[in-house]
Design a protein around this motif. Structure first.
Motif, mmCIF file in Angstrom:
data_model
loop_
_atom_site.group_PDB
_atom_site.id
_atom_site.type_symbol
_atom_site.label_atom_id
_atom_site.label_comp_id
_atom_site.label_asym_id
_atom_site.label_seq_id
_atom_site.Cartn_x
_atom_site.Cartn_y
_atom_site.Cartn_z
ATOM 1 N N ASP A 54 0.831 -1.206 0.000
ATOM 2 C CA ASP A 54 0.000 0.000 0.000
ATOM 3 C C ASP A 54 0.867 1.258 0.000
ATOM 4 O O ASP A 54 0.534 2.249 -0.635
ATOM 5 N N GLN A 69 -1.248 4.177 -1.635
ATOM 6 C CA GLN A 69 -2.674 4.087 -1.346
ATOM 7 C C GLN A 69 -2.891 4.358 0.136
ATOM 8 O O GLN A 69 -2.140 3.877 0.971
ATOM 9 N N GLY A 70 -3.916 5.122 0.436
ATOM 10 C CA GLY A 70 -4.166 5.528 1.820
ATOM 11 C C GLY A 70 -4.749 4.412 2.654
ATOM 12 O O GLY A 70 -5.069 3.344 2.140
ATOM 13 N N SER A 76 -7.500 2.409 5.157
ATOM 14 C CA SER A 76 -8.931 2.125 5.022
ATOM 15 C C SER A 76 -9.747 3.026 5.948
ATOM 16 O O SER A 76 -9.322 3.337 7.056
ATOM 17 N N LEU A 119 -12.688 2.064 6.919
ATOM 18 C CA LEU A 119 -13.716 1.158 7.440
ATOM 19 C C LEU A 119 -13.996 1.373 8.928
ATOM 20 O O LEU A 119 -15.127 1.243 9.372
ATOM 21 N N GLY A 120 -12.933 1.724 9.681
ATOM 22 C CA GLY A 120 -13.090 1.896 11.123
ATOM 23 C C GLY A 120 -14.210 2.848 11.490
ATOM 24 O O GLY A 120 -14.962 2.602 12.437
ATOM 25 N N MET A 140 -17.012 -3.275 4.333
ATOM 26 C CA MET A 140 -15.842 -3.668 3.541
ATOM 27 C C MET A 140 -16.257 -3.955 2.111
ATOM 28 O O MET A 140 -15.642 -3.454 1.161
ATOM 29 N N LEU A 199 -17.187 -0.569 0.428
ATOM 30 C CA LEU A 199 -16.027 0.248 0.061
ATOM 31 C C LEU A 199 -15.301 -0.358 -1.144
ATOM 32 O O LEU A 199 -14.737 0.365 -1.959
ATOM 33 N N ASN A 200 -15.315 -1.678 -1.229
ATOM 34 C CA ASN A 200 -14.645 -2.348 -2.351
ATOM 35 C C ASN A 200 -15.541 -2.439 -3.578
ATOM 36 O O ASN A 200 -15.158 -3.035 -4.581
ATOM 37 N N ASN A 231 -5.169 -4.539 -4.576
ATOM 38 C CA ASN A 231 -4.556 -4.120 -3.318
ATOM 39 C C ASN A 231 -5.447 -3.149 -2.552
ATOM 40 O O ASN A 231 -5.480 -3.164 -1.326
ATOM 41 N N ARG A 232 -6.225 -2.315 -3.281
ATOM 42 C CA ARG A 232 -7.166 -1.416 -2.587
ATOM 43 C C ARG A 232 -8.189 -2.249 -1.814
ATOM 44 O O ARG A 232 -8.609 -1.876 -0.732
ATOM 45 N N HIS A 233 -8.589 -3.367 -2.417
ATOM 46 C CA HIS A 233 -9.543 -4.240 -1.728
ATOM 47 C C HIS A 233 -8.899 -4.923 -0.525
ATOM 48 O O HIS A 233 -9.515 -5.036 0.521
ATOM 49 N N ILE A 243 -6.652 -3.774 1.353
ATOM 50 C CA ILE A 243 -6.495 -2.834 2.475
ATOM 51 C C ILE A 243 -7.762 -2.851 3.327
ATOM 52 O O ILE A 243 -7.712 -3.002 4.557
ATOM 53 N N ASN A 244 -8.930 -2.714 2.655
ATOM 54 C CA ASN A 244 -10.195 -2.748 3.402
ATOM 55 C C ASN A 244 -10.447 -4.129 4.004
ATOM 56 O O ASN A 244 -10.982 -4.260 5.097
ATOM 57 N N TYR A 245 -10.040 -5.142 3.248
ATOM 58 C CA TYR A 245 -10.265 -6.515 3.679
ATOM 59 C C TYR A 245 -9.507 -6.811 4.968
ATOM 60 O O TYR A 245 -10.053 -7.350 5.930
ATOM 61 N N LYS A 283 -8.448 -4.714 7.104
ATOM 62 C CA LYS A 283 -9.023 -3.916 8.185
ATOM 63 C C LYS A 283 -10.266 -4.631 8.737
ATOM 64 O O LYS A 283 -10.427 -4.762 9.950
ATOM 65 N N ALA A 284 -11.120 -5.067 7.815
ATOM 66 C CA ALA A 284 -12.348 -5.753 8.245
ATOM 67 C C ALA A 284 -11.995 -7.006 9.035
ATOM 68 O O ALA A 284 -12.609 -7.297 10.060
ATOM 69 N N ILE A 306 -10.847 -6.014 12.496
ATOM 70 C CA ILE A 306 -11.971 -5.558 13.332
ATOM 71 C C ILE A 306 -12.811 -6.758 13.772
ATOM 72 O O ILE A 306 -13.207 -6.860 14.938
#
Lengths: 178, 482
Positions: free
Chosen positions: A46, A51-52, A54, A56-57, A118, A121-122, B222-224, B226-228, B230-231, B234
């Motif tokens: 990342d 890329q920044g 997430s 999601l938090g 998630m 966002l994706n 890779n953008r996915h 990152i969120n993945y 994180k999820a 959590i």
């Protein structure tokens, strides 16, 4: 140059180390709409792709607070307002006895927020994506690492970008139609 | 079945044992795990599936018989009004907890060895919670008004009593099932994409479409990721307190009552330790044959089994400590009813169950002090069966030997299960194993993307030579550009 029907250029790499270096070189070259496609999350990629983090938090925190409020309102209204129940030597609304359900609803809503947030966002589910047309892309979920420069990148030029990706070691470099 | 030689090399404590053994790379890991679902169905699978489905049909028949006739077909009767249904419920829900422990708690502690067993353990959790959920649902008697436990408008114009631990249990177990299923599904998505792409490549269109729908169009972007990630983190963070809360609340079903032998503050931690103990026992019972039959020796290594055995030793000893402490507190409290309840457990009419429990839960894991026994799949398998038996008896002892001798000697009785009780319990294994066998046949039994992620070549600085200093310097250089 008109890129109306092009989605981008896709190059294949054969190791996590190679995709990392390629990502660094591509962003250093000034490309901004770059993404990597890898069989597992590659540590540090990342940053190489600039890329920044997430967001999601924030979604999960909001869902969690909603769960807490919902649980408290539900128990207060049902057991103390709409139909007061005097039982087990406690007031109709006795806060200590509300803690377990408040906790469970906080977890439930946070978890739902984490999963659906998630996917949201994706922008998934999206069963078709232009990149699936690339001939060897099926290996992105197996043992190969792909780098794509999208056509919406201001620096994108199909011939030049293709040459650049080949110069940094990309294999099977191909233009993908939108 | 081909025997795969496994080298049990002496450990060098200064070097971390590899998590994947043999000469494996990303390609071979995909091939091993996907191969399990792609190869022709083994005949043994049909045999086991047939037995499981027969038991499952038997469960359906037993539930039907119960609904038509009422709970009188079971052995439950005053003074033992809470009998096998609650024993079976706590048994199954406890088994589920190891799956969450492996997927969430070990993830937060960065225990990378979990990657080889987390997928199957999470599946085990979900199927165990399904088996658990049946018992409280059918033992309410009038199952057609089971929705009264939910805060829904009903014909009595009443709302549920939120002060009851039984209602907390409804929320805890349903949240637990939902979150476990979501956690499992999120983990599955990248691996379903692997299955989709392999099926499409091999021209198996129907399989590719089926896996494709559930893979949600995953590309590995890779953008996915990152969120993945994180999820995933959590969910691990939420599941950790969740799993502790679920079994604490299960223990409140007992501890909040005023029954001697149940009304103790030690119950929540004691139940949680027991749950982890029983769940790891079931993980071994399932994974040792699976590892053998599916040829997963290089991914589920002896080191992994060794680690599980250590957890069994730890939690089994904690459970033993709780058994001892219960006795001590009963004596120390000076309450004669408490003292009677515990002495009755050890030497009363159910002493046989008590000593089975002690033998299986406290004594059998002590063999794991010996390294060679921790690394023998056969010994592990046998002891895991003892653990399963012992933990079922723990719940039997807590429930039945406490209730059978009430405050009033005139109402004392001896509880025996009926044939319907026994067949219903056997049927719950049918449900569990039917689901588990379907999982083993059609889904990625190991987390493919996670196993790849813990291999040395997954590190982007792998192959930069062994000069760590150089790699770090380059990393720092990359940062300086931002």
């Amino acid at each position: 140059m008109a890129n109306t029907n092009k989605w981008g250029v896709v190059a294949e790499f054969d190791s996590a180390a190679a995709i990392y270096t390629a990502a660094e070189k591509t962003t250093a070259q000034g490309y901004t709409h770059v993404d990597a496609y890898t069989p597992f999350p590659v540590h540090g990629l990342d940053r190489a792709l600039r890329q920044g983090p997430s967001h999601l938090g924030w979604i999960v925190v909001c869902c969690g607070i909603t769960g807490i409020c919902l649980a408290q309102l539900m128990m207060y209204w049902m057991n103390a307002v709409d139909y007061p129940i005097w039982v087990s030597g406690k007031e109709p609304y006795a806060w200590p006895s509300t803690i377990p359900i408040t906790f469970e609803l906080m977890v439930l809503l946070s978890g739902l927020g984490a999963v659906f947030g998630m996917f949201g966002l994706n922008k998934l589910p999206r069963l078709h994506h232009p990149i699936f047309q690339h001939a060897t892309f099926w290996r992105a979920t197996d043992d190969r690492f792909f780098l794509a420069v999208e056509a919406k990148d201001p620096k994108f030029d199909s011939a030049q970008t293709t040459r650049f990706l080949e110069s940094i070691g990309g294999k099977n470099v191909a233009i993908v139609e939108d | 079945m081909t025997a795969i030689p496994v080298v049990d090399e002496p450990e060098n404590p200064l070097v971390r044992a590899p998590l994947v053994e043999g000469k494996n790379d990303f390609t071979s890991v995909t091939n091993i795990i996907a191969g399990v679902a792609e190869r022709k169905t083994p005949r043994g699978w049909y045999l086991m599936f047939g037995i499981s489905v027969a038991l499952l049909l038997n469960l359906g028949a037993m539930i039907g018989y119960l609904v038509f006739n009422g709970v009188g077909v079971w052995g439950n009767n005053v003074p033992v009004a809470w009998a096998w249904p609650i024993v079976n419920f706590v048994f199954w829900i406890g088994i589920g907890h190891a799956g969450t422990l492996i997927s969430a708690v070990l993830f937060l502690f960065r225990q990378k060895w979990r990657t080889s067993i987390n997928r199957a353990s999470e599946a085990m959790t979900i199927f165990a919670v399904m088996a658990a959920g049946i018992f409280p649902a059918i033992h309410v008697g009038r199952i057609w008004v089971i929705y009264w436990v939910f805060p829904l408008p009903n014909q009595m114009a009443m709302w549920p009593n939120f002060k009851s631990p039984l209602l907390w249990d409804v929320f805890a177990v349903s949240t637990y099932f939902t979150i476990s299923a979501l956690f499992w599904f999120v983990g599955l998505v990248p691996d379903l994409a692997t299955f989709r792409d392999r099926a499409a490549k091999a021209g198996r269109t129907i399989a590719a479409r089926a896996y494709g729908v559930f893979a949600f169009g995953w590309t590995g972007s890779n953008r996915h990721w990152i969120n993945y990630e994180k999820a995933y983190m959590i969910l691990a963070g939420l599941s950790t307190p969740l799993v502790l809360s679920v079994h604490s609340i299960v223990s409140f079903d007992f501890a909040v009552s005023l029954v001697p032998g149940w009304h103790t503050t030690i119950f929540p931690p004691y139940f949680v330790a027991g749950a982890i103990f029983s769940g790891f026992g079931m993980v071994l019972t399932l994974m040792i044959p699976a590892r053998q039959w599916l040829g997963l020796h290089e991914l589920i290594t002896l080191n992994h089994l060794d680690n599980i055995a250590k957890i069994l030793l730890l939690t089994g000893t904690m459970v033993g400590y709780a058994y001892g402490m219960e006795f001590f507190i009963a004596w120390y409290s000076g309450v004669e009813y408490e003292q009677f309840a515990f002495i009755n457990r050890a030497i009363g009419p159910y002493a046989w169950a008590y000593w089975i429990m002690i033998g299986c839960n406290v004594i059998s894991p002590q063999f794991f002090w010996i390294r060679s026994l921790r690394r023998s799949p056969m010994v592990l398998f046998v002891i895991s069966i003892f653990v399963n038996i012992g933990m079922w008896f723990e719940r039997f002892v807590i429930t039945i030997s406490t209730l059978n001798r009430d405050f009033l000697p005139s109402s004392w009785g001896y509880y025996s299960p009926t044939l319907i009780d026994i067949l219903t319990y056997a049927g719950s294994f049918g449900l569990f194993f039917t689901m588990f066998l379907l999982f083993c046949r059609f889904l990625p039994i190991l987390a493919i993307s996670e196993v790849k992620g813990v291999m040395p070549e997954a590190n982007p600085h792998h192959g930069h030579g062994h000069d760590d200093h150089h790699a770090h310097a380059q990393h720092a250089h990359a940062h300086a550009h931002h």
